[in-house]
Design an enzyme around this catalytic site. Structure first.
Site, short mmCIF file in Angstrom:
data_model
loop_
_atom_site.label_atom_id
_atom_site.label_comp_id
_atom_site.label_asym_id
_atom_site.label_seq_id
_atom_site.Cartn_x
_atom_site.Cartn_y
_atom_site.Cartn_z
N ASP A 8 60.04 57.91 24.06
CA ASP A 8 60.65 57.58 25.33
C ASP A 8 59.60 57.79 26.42
O ASP A 8 58.41 57.97 26.12
CB ASP A 8 61.93 58.41 25.57
CG ASP A 8 61.68 59.90 25.79
OD1 ASP A 8 60.50 60.33 25.84
OD2 ASP A 8 62.66 60.64 25.91
N HIS A 9 60.02 57.78 27.68
CA HIS A 9 59.10 57.87 28.81
C HIS A 9 58.32 59.19 28.85
O HIS A 9 57.19 59.23 29.32
CB HIS A 9 59.84 57.67 30.14
CG HIS A 9 61.02 58.57 30.29
ND1 HIS A 9 62.22 58.32 29.66
CD2 HIS A 9 61.18 59.71 30.98
CE1 HIS A 9 63.07 59.28 29.96
NE2 HIS A 9 62.46 60.13 30.76
N CYS A 65 60.04 62.75 22.21
CA CYS A 65 60.90 62.77 23.40
C CYS A 65 60.64 64.09 24.11
O CYS A 65 59.77 64.86 23.71
CB CYS A 65 62.37 62.56 23.04
SG CYS A 65 63.22 63.96 22.28
N HIS A 98 57.18 72.21 2.44
CA HIS A 98 58.47 72.71 1.98
C HIS A 98 59.61 71.71 2.13
O HIS A 98 60.56 71.76 1.36
CB HIS A 98 58.85 73.99 2.72
CG HIS A 98 57.97 75.14 2.38
ND1 HIS A 98 58.19 76.40 2.86
CD2 HIS A 98 56.85 75.23 1.60
CE1 HIS A 98 57.26 77.23 2.40
NE2 HIS A 98 56.43 76.53 1.64
#
Length: 147
Positions: A8-9, A65, A98
């Site tokens: 995203d931005h 994000c 893991h």
């Protein structure tokens, strides 16, 4: 190796930095944006990455994000995705060793520029340990919903 990436931005700067690193190191990239500074909703850029990885169009994915949480939650809605929220080198290593994570979710607001490429290198170059960890991974999907 093909890597799907989207942000995203809040993640544009890191996505561009990561893309430059991947290109220099001869990785193929499926870049799902964002290409402007306009505020957007992270699921619009995470869904294409998760679909690409799940379908086999990419070997793994990188999503970015603000906190990394929303992106990881969105990606983990896909049956064959194991998106790990990663904020340091140790977590990057363990996510692969893991958990056999196939997508790394990065919190843009909580990472330092000087750490980001080390985290990516570790994620891309660490192998899954298998064994007891494979047994645990097989228990992640809900097989029979008791409700």
């Amino acid at each position: 190796m093909i890597i799907a990436i989207g942000s995203d931005h809040t993640g544009i700067i890191y996505r561009c930095l990561i893309n430059d690193f991947l290109k220099k190191n001869k990785y193929k990239i499926e870049d799902f944006g964002l290409y402007t500074n306009k505020k957007v909703d992270y699921p619009d850029y995470v869904h294409p990455v998760a679909k690409c990885v799940e379908s086999g169009g990419a070997n793994c994915g990188i999503i970015i994000c603000g906190s990394g949480n929303g992106a990881a939650m969105t990606a983990n809605k896909y049956k064959n995705i194991r998106a790990a929220l990663v904020w340091n080198k140790e977590i990057a290593s363990l996510a692969r060793k893991h958990n056999n994570a196939n997508i790394i979710s990065l919190p843009a607001r909580f990472l330092k520029k000087e750490d980001i490429l080390d985290i990516i290198k570790i994620f891309l170059n660490t192998k899954f340990d298998g064994g007891r960890h494979q047994i645990r991974i097989e228990k992640i999907p809900i097989k029979n919903n008791p409700q």
